[in-house]
Design an enzyme around this catalytic site. Sequence first.
Site, PDB file in Angstrom:
ATOM      1  N   LYS A 235      -6.290  41.357 105.470  1.00 41.92           N
ATOM      2  CA  LYS A 235      -6.253  42.538 104.599  1.00 41.92           C
ATOM      3  C   LYS A 235      -4.888  43.223 104.717  1.00 41.92           C
ATOM      4  O   LYS A 235      -4.343  43.716 103.720  1.00 41.92           O
ATOM      5  CB  LYS A 235      -7.375  43.518 104.952  1.00 41.92           C
ATOM      6  CG  LYS A 235      -8.778  43.036 104.684  1.00 41.92           C
ATOM      7  CD  LYS A 235      -9.056  42.679 103.235  1.00 41.92           C
ATOM      8  CE  LYS A 235      -9.261  43.841 102.312  1.00 41.92           C
ATOM      9  NZ  LYS A 235      -9.669  43.395 100.945  1.00 41.92           N
TER      10      LYS A 235
ATOM     11  N   TYR B 279      -9.908  38.797 109.718  1.00 38.18           N
ATOM     12  CA  TYR B 279     -10.187  39.674 108.567  1.00 38.18           C
ATOM     13  C   TYR B 279      -9.172  40.813 108.436  1.00 38.18           C
ATOM     14  O   TYR B 279      -8.496  40.923 107.401  1.00 38.18           O
ATOM     15  CB  TYR B 279     -11.637  40.181 108.609  1.00 38.18           C
ATOM     16  CG  TYR B 279     -11.921  41.197 107.528  1.00 38.18           C
ATOM     17  CD1 TYR B 279     -12.051  40.811 106.188  1.00 38.18           C
ATOM     18  CD2 TYR B 279     -12.020  42.558 107.827  1.00 38.18           C
ATOM     19  CE1 TYR B 279     -12.285  41.751 105.191  1.00 38.18           C
ATOM     20  CE2 TYR B 279     -12.259  43.499 106.839  1.00 38.18           C
ATOM     21  CZ  TYR B 279     -12.389  43.092 105.523  1.00 38.18           C
ATOM     22  OH  TYR B 279     -12.614  44.028 104.533  1.00 38.18           O
TER      23      TYR B 279
HETATM   24  N1  NAD Z   1     -17.963  46.606 102.661  1.00 36.11           N
HETATM   25  C1  NAD Z   1     -17.129  47.434 103.264  1.00 36.11           C
HETATM   26  O1  NAD Z   1     -17.510  48.248 104.120  1.00 36.11           O
HETATM   27  C2  NAD Z   1     -15.653  47.415 102.901  1.00 36.11           C
HETATM   28  C3  NAD Z   1     -14.826  48.373 103.478  1.00 36.11           C
HETATM   29  C4  NAD Z   1     -13.468  48.368 103.167  1.00 36.11           C
HETATM   30  C5  NAD Z   1     -12.973  47.450 102.270  1.00 36.11           C
HETATM   31  N2  NAD Z   1     -13.782  46.525 101.724  1.00 36.11           N
HETATM   32  C6  NAD Z   1     -13.186  45.580 100.763  1.00 36.11           C
HETATM   33  O2  NAD Z   1     -13.862  45.726  99.534  1.00 36.11           O
HETATM   34  C7  NAD Z   1     -13.872  44.500  98.822  1.00 36.11           C
HETATM   35  C8  NAD Z   1     -15.292  44.182  98.385  1.00 36.11           C
HETATM   36  O3  NAD Z   1     -16.095  44.086  99.532  1.00 36.11           O
HETATM   37  P1  NAD Z   1     -17.682  44.017  99.457  1.00 36.11           P
HETATM   38  O4  NAD Z   1     -18.188  44.714 100.642  1.00 36.11           O
HETATM   39  O5  NAD Z   1     -18.122  44.410  98.096  1.00 36.11           O
HETATM   40  O6  NAD Z   1     -17.882  42.461  99.687  1.00 36.11           O
HETATM   41  P2  NAD Z   1     -18.794  41.423  98.881  1.00 36.11           P
HETATM   42  O7  NAD Z   1     -18.788  40.181  99.675  1.00 36.11           O
HETATM   43  O8  NAD Z   1     -20.089  42.022  98.529  1.00 36.11           O
HETATM   44  O9  NAD Z   1     -17.971  41.215  97.545  1.00 36.11           O
HETATM   45  C9  NAD Z   1     -16.867  40.371  97.446  1.00 36.11           C
HETATM   46  C10 NAD Z   1     -16.964  39.615  96.155  1.00 36.11           C
HETATM   47  O10 NAD Z   1     -15.816  38.767  96.069  1.00 36.11           O
HETATM   48  C11 NAD Z   1     -16.251  37.513  95.597  1.00 36.11           C
HETATM   49  N3  NAD Z   1     -15.358  36.461  96.061  1.00 36.11           N
HETATM   50  C12 NAD Z   1     -15.242  35.987  97.325  1.00 36.11           C
HETATM   51  N4  NAD Z   1     -14.371  34.972  97.345  1.00 36.11           N
HETATM   52  C13 NAD Z   1     -13.932  34.807  96.084  1.00 36.11           C
HETATM   53  C14 NAD Z   1     -13.033  33.908  95.472  1.00 36.11           C
HETATM   54  N5  NAD Z   1     -12.403  32.950  96.176  1.00 36.11           N
HETATM   55  N6  NAD Z   1     -12.801  34.020  94.154  1.00 36.11           N
HETATM   56  C15 NAD Z   1     -13.440  34.968  93.423  1.00 36.11           C
HETATM   57  N7  NAD Z   1     -14.319  35.833  93.942  1.00 36.11           N
HETATM   58  C16 NAD Z   1     -14.560  35.749  95.260  1.00 36.11           C
HETATM   59  C17 NAD Z   1     -17.639  37.321  96.174  1.00 36.11           C
HETATM   60  O11 NAD Z   1     -18.377  36.343  95.457  1.00 36.11           O
HETATM   61  C18 NAD Z   1     -18.199  38.718  96.078  1.00 36.11           C
HETATM   62  O12 NAD Z   1     -18.895  38.909  94.869  1.00 36.11           O
HETATM   63  C19 NAD Z   1     -13.273  43.459  99.757  1.00 36.11           C
HETATM   64  O13 NAD Z   1     -11.952  43.215  99.364  1.00 36.11           O
HETATM   65  C20 NAD Z   1     -13.324  44.119 101.124  1.00 36.11           C
HETATM   66  O14 NAD Z   1     -12.295  43.661 101.951  1.00 36.11           O
HETATM   67  C21 NAD Z   1     -15.121  46.484 102.003  1.00 36.11           C
HETATM   68  C1  5JK Z   2     -22.753  47.173 118.855  1.00 35.71           C
HETATM   69  C2  5JK Z   2     -23.256  46.455 117.673  1.00 35.71           C
HETATM   70  C3  5JK Z   2     -24.686  46.041 117.811  1.00 35.71           C
HETATM   71  C4  5JK Z   2     -23.061  47.255 116.414  1.00 35.71           C
HETATM   72  C5  5JK Z   2     -22.713  46.359 115.274  1.00 35.71           C
HETATM   73  C6  5JK Z   2     -22.211  47.158 114.112  1.00 35.71           C
HETATM   74  C7  5JK Z   2     -21.178  46.350 113.334  1.00 35.71           C
HETATM   75  C8  5JK Z   2     -21.867  45.163 112.715  1.00 35.71           C
HETATM   76  C9  5JK Z   2     -20.492  47.241 112.312  1.00 35.71           C
HETATM   77  C10 5JK Z   2     -19.847  48.471 112.997  1.00 35.71           C
HETATM   78  C11 5JK Z   2     -18.641  48.857 112.155  1.00 35.71           C
HETATM   79  C12 5JK Z   2     -18.696  47.939 110.960  1.00 35.71           C
HETATM   80  C13 5JK Z   2     -17.395  47.696 110.191  1.00 35.71           C
HETATM   81  C14 5JK Z   2     -16.792  48.995 109.660  1.00 35.71           C
HETATM   82  O1  5JK Z   2     -17.764  49.815 109.051  1.00 35.71           O
HETATM   83  C15 5JK Z   2     -15.707  48.783 108.685  1.00 35.71           C
HETATM   84  C16 5JK Z   2     -15.476  47.599 108.071  1.00 35.71           C
HETATM   85  C17 5JK Z   2     -14.303  47.494 107.184  1.00 35.71           C
HETATM   86  C18 5JK Z   2     -14.508  46.628 105.986  1.00 35.71           C
HETATM   87  O2  5JK Z   2     -13.288  46.316 105.391  1.00 35.71           O
HETATM   88  C19 5JK Z   2     -15.329  45.406 106.237  1.00 35.71           C
HETATM   89  C20 5JK Z   2     -16.592  45.674 107.009  1.00 35.71           C
HETATM   90  C21 5JK Z   2     -16.299  46.394 108.326  1.00 35.71           C
HETATM   91  C22 5JK Z   2     -15.489  45.478 109.235  1.00 35.71           C
HETATM   92  C23 5JK Z   2     -17.658  46.760 109.012  1.00 35.71           C
HETATM   93  C24 5JK Z   2     -18.414  45.496 109.458  1.00 35.71           C
HETATM   94  C25 5JK Z   2     -19.650  45.781 110.301  1.00 35.71           C
HETATM   95  C26 5JK Z   2     -19.301  46.649 111.507  1.00 35.71           C
HETATM   96  C27 5JK Z   2     -18.353  45.905 112.452  1.00 35.71           C
END
Ligand code: NAD
Ligand code: 5JK
Length: 372
Positions: free
Chosen positions: A166, A162
Amino acid sequence: MADSAQVPTLVYLVTGGCGFLGEHIVRMLLEREPRLRELRVFDLHLSSWLEELKTEGAGPVQVTAIQGDVTQAHEVAAAMAGSHVVIHTAGLVDVFGKASPKTIHKVNVQGTRNVIDACVQTGTRFLVYTSSMEVVGPNTKGHPFYRGNEDTPYEAVHRHPYPCSKALAEQLVLEANGRKVNGGLPLVTCALRPTGIYGEGHQVMRDFYHQGLRFGGRLFRAVPASVEHGRVYVGNVAWMHVLVAQELEQRAALMGGQVYFCYDKSPYKSYEDFNMEFLNPCGIRLIGTHPLLPYWLLALLAALNALLQWLLRPLVLYTPLLNPYTLAVANTTFTVSTNKAQRHFGYKPLFSWEESRARTIHWVQTMEGSAR
Ligand SMILES: NC(=O)c1ccc[n+]([C@@H]2O[C@H](COP(=O)([O-])OP(=O)(O)OC[C@H]3O[C@@H](n4cnc5c(N)ncnc54)[C@H](O)[C@@H]3O)[C@@H](O)[C@H]2O)c1
Ligand SMILES: CC(C)CCC[C@@H](C)[C@H]1CC[C@H]2[C@@H]3[C@H](O)C=C4C[C@@H](O)CC[C@]4(C)[C@H]3CC[C@]12C
């Protein structure tokens, strides 16, 4: 983008617009972008709320739902034709081993390449990419990143699919800044790096809440309270995307090819203590002031989970929350303190910490299967 305060002219495309963050971006655009004429929501899976939005909630804006796959270049290009701005937030967020490394790479890297190529092909000039803090870290060595900013030196070492994907995708987006698009004008790109996003719709928060309910309203501390984990409210992340999209043309020289951490006034806490800000008012208690199990035992369990996942893969998908990667991320301090977004495009969080907290608590309380 033409200045059109009176007549809305702009066409936006949001990839991944039905996801957790994507939905907030879509709603924020409808609320806060008066120049919007058409909003295209592109996603692999279209959500039912989109239908309601199309009929009731979008006002004069035309909302177009496009079921499509970012890995399919022709689908992306077809959806993008005629749009002015793309917010590319679609991605495969998987740190639990649900998808193969190949699939993660295909969606996150090839998908992003397709979006860039489609911009060039169709003459779309403004691209905002949702990157991640994971592009920087935590690294595999467990080095702390303590309240750092975009210029803080840090040894970014990635091994997990992952963060690797990214980081590669972000690099593609930044390198594409200045590339000539159809019509001869330069592409302007920018990447936003959220830390751990929380708020209404957050799946991992949902999982922790249900786990707490299953354990009789208790969760057991696994991470030391002293480890700080960066978190940011989804509404503020969405607002940053909208603001960047609005400012990219006027401030292309300053903002083009730049990265910005997403930040707000959410407090610095450990991952679990932060979750308790919302789960506690919903009847869940965190047991222990120190981790109940020593780190070495958690690491052993995490390794065991990884082994089980591998062994069971031919039969069943075993994807527990605890694995070596999630344990390392949760146990490594990674927090951000910056004002780059404010300096470059006037960002101020739209939601205070109190409001972000209240909204998230309300969402947990009204969640299906909640204790109330
Ligand atoms: N959730 C977090 O904490 C977090 C933190 C930092 C960055 N991000 C980034 O933010 C973005 C959104 O994350 P999220 O948490 O909303 O995830 P999410 O899984 O809720 O949303 C992702 C969306 O992308 C769509 N998708 C996946 N594959 C696809 C494809 N092949 N074609 C078209 N659509 C597709 C999914 O259907 C979904 O609706 C991601 O790029 C993720 O890397 C998330
Ligand atoms: C010790 C374990 C039981 C705790 C598990 C917590 C774990 C699932 C959480 C902790 C931190 C979380 C990630 C973090 O907030 C940031 C990101 C960046 C974003 O791009 C995608 C999601 C992610 C990786 C979170 C995923 C869930 C994590 C690892």
